[in-house]
Every structure is written in structure tokens, then in C-alpha cells.
Design a protein around this motif. Structure first.
Motif, PDB file in Angstrom:
ATOM      1  N   LEU A   1       0.841  -1.198   0.000  1.00  0.00           N
ATOM      2  CA  LEU A   1       0.000   0.000   0.000  1.00  0.00           C
ATOM      3  C   LEU A   1       0.876   1.247   0.000  1.00  0.00           C
ATOM      4  O   LEU A   1       1.797   1.359   0.801  1.00  0.00           O
ATOM      5  CB  LEU A   1      -0.882  -0.005   1.249  1.00  0.00           C
ATOM      6  N   THR A   2       0.579   2.168  -0.902  1.00  0.00           N
ATOM      7  CA  THR A   2       1.218   3.481  -0.842  1.00  0.00           C
ATOM      8  C   THR A   2       0.422   4.349   0.114  1.00  0.00           C
ATOM      9  O   THR A   2      -0.783   4.543  -0.059  1.00  0.00           O
ATOM     10  CB  THR A   2       1.277   4.141  -2.237  1.00  0.00           C
ATOM     11  N   LEU A   3       1.081   4.864   1.145  1.00  0.00           N
ATOM     12  CA  LEU A   3       0.417   5.639   2.186  1.00  0.00           C
ATOM     13  C   LEU A   3       0.055   7.037   1.693  1.00  0.00           C
ATOM     14  O   LEU A   3       0.455   7.458   0.616  1.00  0.00           O
ATOM     15  CB  LEU A   3       1.325   5.726   3.408  1.00  0.00           C
ATOM     16  N   GLY A   4      -0.699   7.772   2.517  1.00  0.00           N
ATOM     17  CA  GLY A   4      -1.061   9.155   2.194  1.00  0.00           C
ATOM     18  C   GLY A   4      -2.503   9.266   1.746  1.00  0.00           C
ATOM     19  O   GLY A   4      -2.813   9.012   0.587  1.00  0.00           O
ATOM     20  N   MET A   5      -3.391   9.685   2.656  1.00  0.00           N
ATOM     21  CA  MET A   5      -4.829   9.637   2.391  1.00  0.00           C
ATOM     22  C   MET A   5      -5.384  10.849   1.670  1.00  0.00           C
ATOM     23  O   MET A   5      -6.398  10.752   0.989  1.00  0.00           O
ATOM     24  CB  MET A   5      -5.584   9.450   3.714  1.00  0.00           C
ATOM     25  N   GLU A   6      -4.772  12.016   1.850  1.00  0.00           N
ATOM     26  CA  GLU A   6      -5.308  13.218   1.200  1.00  0.00           C
ATOM     27  C   GLU A   6      -4.158  13.998   0.584  1.00  0.00           C
ATOM     28  O   GLU A   6      -3.099  14.133   1.178  1.00  0.00           O
ATOM     29  CB  GLU A   6      -6.075  14.084   2.195  1.00  0.00           C
ATOM     30  N   PHE A   7      -4.399  14.487  -0.620  1.00  0.00           N
ATOM     31  CA  PHE A   7      -3.323  15.200  -1.309  1.00  0.00           C
ATOM     32  C   PHE A   7      -3.905  16.130  -2.354  1.00  0.00           C
ATOM     33  O   PHE A   7      -5.122  16.145  -2.610  1.00  0.00           O
ATOM     34  CB  PHE A   7      -2.310  14.230  -1.920  1.00  0.00           C
ATOM     35  N   ALA A   8      -3.015  16.910  -2.965  1.00  0.00           N
ATOM     36  CA  ALA A   8      -3.437  17.873  -3.977  1.00  0.00           C
ATOM     37  C   ALA A   8      -2.370  17.955  -5.051  1.00  0.00           C
ATOM     38  O   ALA A   8      -1.188  17.666  -4.808  1.00  0.00           O
ATOM     39  CB  ALA A   8      -3.651  19.247  -3.346  1.00  0.00           C
ATOM     40  N   GLY A   9      -2.797  18.320  -6.251  1.00  0.00           N
ATOM     41  CA  GLY A   9      -1.848  18.432  -7.349  1.00  0.00           C
ATOM     42  C   GLY A   9      -2.538  18.807  -8.640  1.00  0.00           C
ATOM     43  O   GLY A   9      -3.637  19.377  -8.645  1.00  0.00           O
TER      44      GLY A   9
ATOM     45  N   THR B   1      -7.882  15.768  -3.322  1.00  0.00           N
ATOM     46  CA  THR B   1      -8.592  14.503  -3.258  1.00  0.00           C
ATOM     47  C   THR B   1      -8.394  13.818  -1.920  1.00  0.00           C
ATOM     48  O   THR B   1      -7.321  13.897  -1.318  1.00  0.00           O
ATOM     49  CB  THR B   1      -8.144  13.540  -4.386  1.00  0.00           C
ATOM     50  N   PHE B   2      -9.454  13.170  -1.449  1.00  0.00           N
ATOM     51  CA  PHE B   2      -9.356  12.218  -0.354  1.00  0.00           C
ATOM     52  C   PHE B   2      -9.490  10.852  -0.987  1.00  0.00           C
ATOM     53  O   PHE B   2     -10.577  10.437  -1.379  1.00  0.00           O
ATOM     54  CB  PHE B   2     -10.465  12.440   0.679  1.00  0.00           C
ATOM     55  N   SER B   3      -8.378  10.154  -1.120  1.00  0.00           N
ATOM     56  CA  SER B   3      -8.389   8.885  -1.849  1.00  0.00           C
ATOM     57  C   SER B   3      -8.273   7.685  -0.940  1.00  0.00           C
ATOM     58  O   SER B   3      -8.498   6.555  -1.367  1.00  0.00           O
ATOM     59  CB  SER B   3      -7.223   8.863  -2.845  1.00  0.00           C
ATOM     60  N   GLY B   4      -7.878   7.893   0.316  1.00  0.00           N
ATOM     61  CA  GLY B   4      -7.654   6.777   1.214  1.00  0.00           C
ATOM     62  C   GLY B   4      -6.261   6.186   1.105  1.00  0.00           C
ATOM     63  O   GLY B   4      -5.891   5.298   1.863  1.00  0.00           O
TER      64      GLY B   4
END
Length: 319
Positions: A57-65, A85-88
């Protein structure tokens, strides 16, 4: 590309070189500019989070770009769009693919770090206070863990909604941060008799708890009749056991709040909430507090800051 991946539950995440993911028909591919860390990332590593995605699993639940490519069946988003995005998962990397319906266009004035620090923390507090607790102007809100990632946003939003805010956190520095975010009164979480101190302050109408016991139990006993208690999380590691007779006698309502769960059964709640929050941001009424901004190769340092409670507000990673 580089990505922080968890290969086994309870293991140590590793920064790996992997092939960039390709978007499916209803997905977008995003060049990641910033990723916000959350306590839930630590729970995922230990296998204690509500959702358990397949490994690795690649970590990091919320990000922007910025949208880099779009799936063959999409028409709403275009290459070059700025999105959050909140991708989980997937955010602690240089590129990610997520379902298009998990993306929200960013206000022009919102930076990528602000966007990465915004969605889960502000979304959780806004839905909890407005949708679940039905907070009214003039009511008293107690925020436990008031200098943390979600706690600080609860202070801001409750203040914005016209409530009297009591912020509870550990130490002068964290209490000062909560006061600057809008707290009317502050109280140290290590106060010997927290229940008595809160009652001396007049008691509380709404408890916002992302910490758990023993603070939860003290706050519950400081509730006024008809109070509402918001169960947000258990950062202290102890899940409180709630005496039902106490709820009965004082007509107290307890609300659980798992923000991401609304994606499955009532996503409109999140959409309407985020619309109001973005409007407040555009009006200058909200500004995320980011205590640390780190490059991708130091994401493990960022996770340790959360684990050791040495951060305030949010920690953001910038690939």
C-alpha cells in the motif's frame, strides 16, 4: 517514481522506486504537489484503521496536485486542472491515480499545501459540529486535543459558528496556538481534576473528542443536560466505555463520526460541507495551521512527528 509503501502490517514503510500507476476509465492521474499526513496513516501501518486496503500500500490519504491524464470515459476534469482529493491512499508518492468523483477543484487562492492540509481535518470538524451536533450560536464547545490536526479545525469552526470554545491541550505552547485559532478559554489536559475545572467554567453543551480516555470520561461528566458528545477518534490509545445510565439521567446524546464513511452512504453531506468550507477559505475565514512542511524523502520524519505528538495542526509532505 518514488513512493512510500507499506509491505506488511506493522512493518516500516519504505521509499521505493516503482512504476507510475495508469488511470482507469473513470480515474485521473495526478502529479502530486502536497500530501497531508493524518493520525489514520499511523493506524493503517499498525493494521488498526477501519479500512484495510490490500498490500503493498502506498500511504497518504489526502493530497493535492495537477491532473496529468484522464481516463477514457471522463469528460468533467481536464489535464492541467488543480484538484484536491481524499483517496484513502496513494498520496506519499510523486504520481497517483484516483477516481474522478473523489476529486474537488481547488479555489484559485488555495495553495497546494493548504489544500493537502484542508480536506479531512476541516471536513471532519464541520460535518461533526454542523451536521451531527447541530451546534448553535452561544453554546459552549469543549475541544479535546485542541492543537492537533482535527482539534485545531474544530476550534476554528466552532468559533466561526458563534460558539463559546474551551480548548483542552497539553502545555502552554499548544494552548496558545488554540487561543490564536479562536478559543475563548483554554485548559491544560493535565489539570488534576479536569471534570471539576470544566464544571467551574459552566459546563459544556458539545464535546468534540479525538483523544479518548481518560479525558473523555472527565468531559462526559462535565456535560450539561441535553449535551451532545462527538466521538472523533482515540489518539490517546484508550477507547472509552460509556455508562449508559449517565446518558439517560442527563439526556446526553453520543454521535460517532467517521468522515470518510459518508462517501459510501451519503456523499452529498461531504459535498455540501466542502462547498461551504471552500467558500469560507476564499473569504479568508479559515487558514490551515501547518507546523511542518517536509520533502518526500522525509515523510518518515513527518509520521514520527505525529506519533510523538510533536506537531501541531498538520504535517504536509511536498514531493
Amino acid at each position: 517514481m518514488r513512493a512510500w509503501q507499506l509491505e506488511e502490517i506493522g512493518g516500516t514503510p519504505q521509499l521505493n522506486d516503482v512504476e507510475p500507476p495508469r488511470p482507469g476509465p473513470t480515474e485521473v492521474q495526478i502529479d502530486i504537489a502536497a500530501c497531508g499526513l493524518n493520525f489514520a496513516d499511523l493506524l493503517t501501518i499498525k493494521g488498526q484503521y477501519q479500512e484495510k486496503p490490500p498490500l503493498p500500500l502506498t500511504l497518504g490519504m489526502e493530497f493535492a496536485g495537477v491532473v496529468r491524464a484522464v481516463g477514457s470515459e471522463l469528460t468533467g476534469l481536464s489535464v492541467g486542472a488543480r484538484v484536491g482529493t481524499f483517496s484513502g491512499g496513494g498520496g506519499l508518492a510523486e504520481v497517483a491515480c484516483v477516481p474522478a468523483d473523489r476529486c474537488v477543484p481547488l479555489p484559485d487562492a488555495m495553495s497546494f499545501p493548504d489544500a493537502a492540509a484542508f480536506q479531512i481535518a476541516y471536513g471532519t470538524s464541520h460535518v461533526a459540529l454542523r451536521h451531527r451536533a447541530n451546534l448553535q450560536p452561544g453554546e459552549t464547545v469543549l475541544v479535546l486535543g485542541a492543537a492537533g490536526g482535527v482539534g485545531l479545525t474544530a476550534v476554528e469552526i466552532a468559533h466561526r459558528m458563534g460558539a463559546r470554545v474551551i480548548a483542552c491541550a497539553r502545555g502552554v505552547e499548544k494552548l496558545d496556538i488554540a487561543r490564536r485559532a479562536g478559543a475563548d478559554e483554554v485548559i491544560d489536559s493535565e489539570t488534576p481534576d479536569l471534570k471539576a475545572a470544566l464544571k467551574a467554567m459552566g459546563g459544556v453543551d458539545v464535546v468534540y473528542d479525538a483523544v479518548g480516555d481518560p479525558l473523555f470520561s472527565a468531559a462526559l461528566r462535565a456535560c450539561r443536560p441535553g449535551a451532545r458528545v462527538l466521538v472523533i477518534g482515540f489518539a490517546a490509545g484508550q477507547v472509552p466505555q460509556i455508562p449508559a445510565n449517565y446518558l439517560l439521567v442527563k439526556n446526553i446524546t453520543v454521535h460517532g463520526l467517521y468522515w470518510g464513511g459518508y462517501l459510501a452512504f451519503d456523499p452529498k453531506v461531504l459535498t455540501e460541507s466542502m462547498t461551504e468550507l471552500f467558500d469560507w477559505y476564499a473569504e479568508g475565514k479559515l487558514r490551515p495551521h501547518i507546523s511542518h512542511t517536509l520533502p518526500l524523502e522525509k515523510a518518515d520524519v513527518g509520521l514520527e512527528l505525529l506519533r510523538s505528538r510533536k506537531s501541531t495542526g498538520k504535517v504536509v509532505i511536498t514531493p
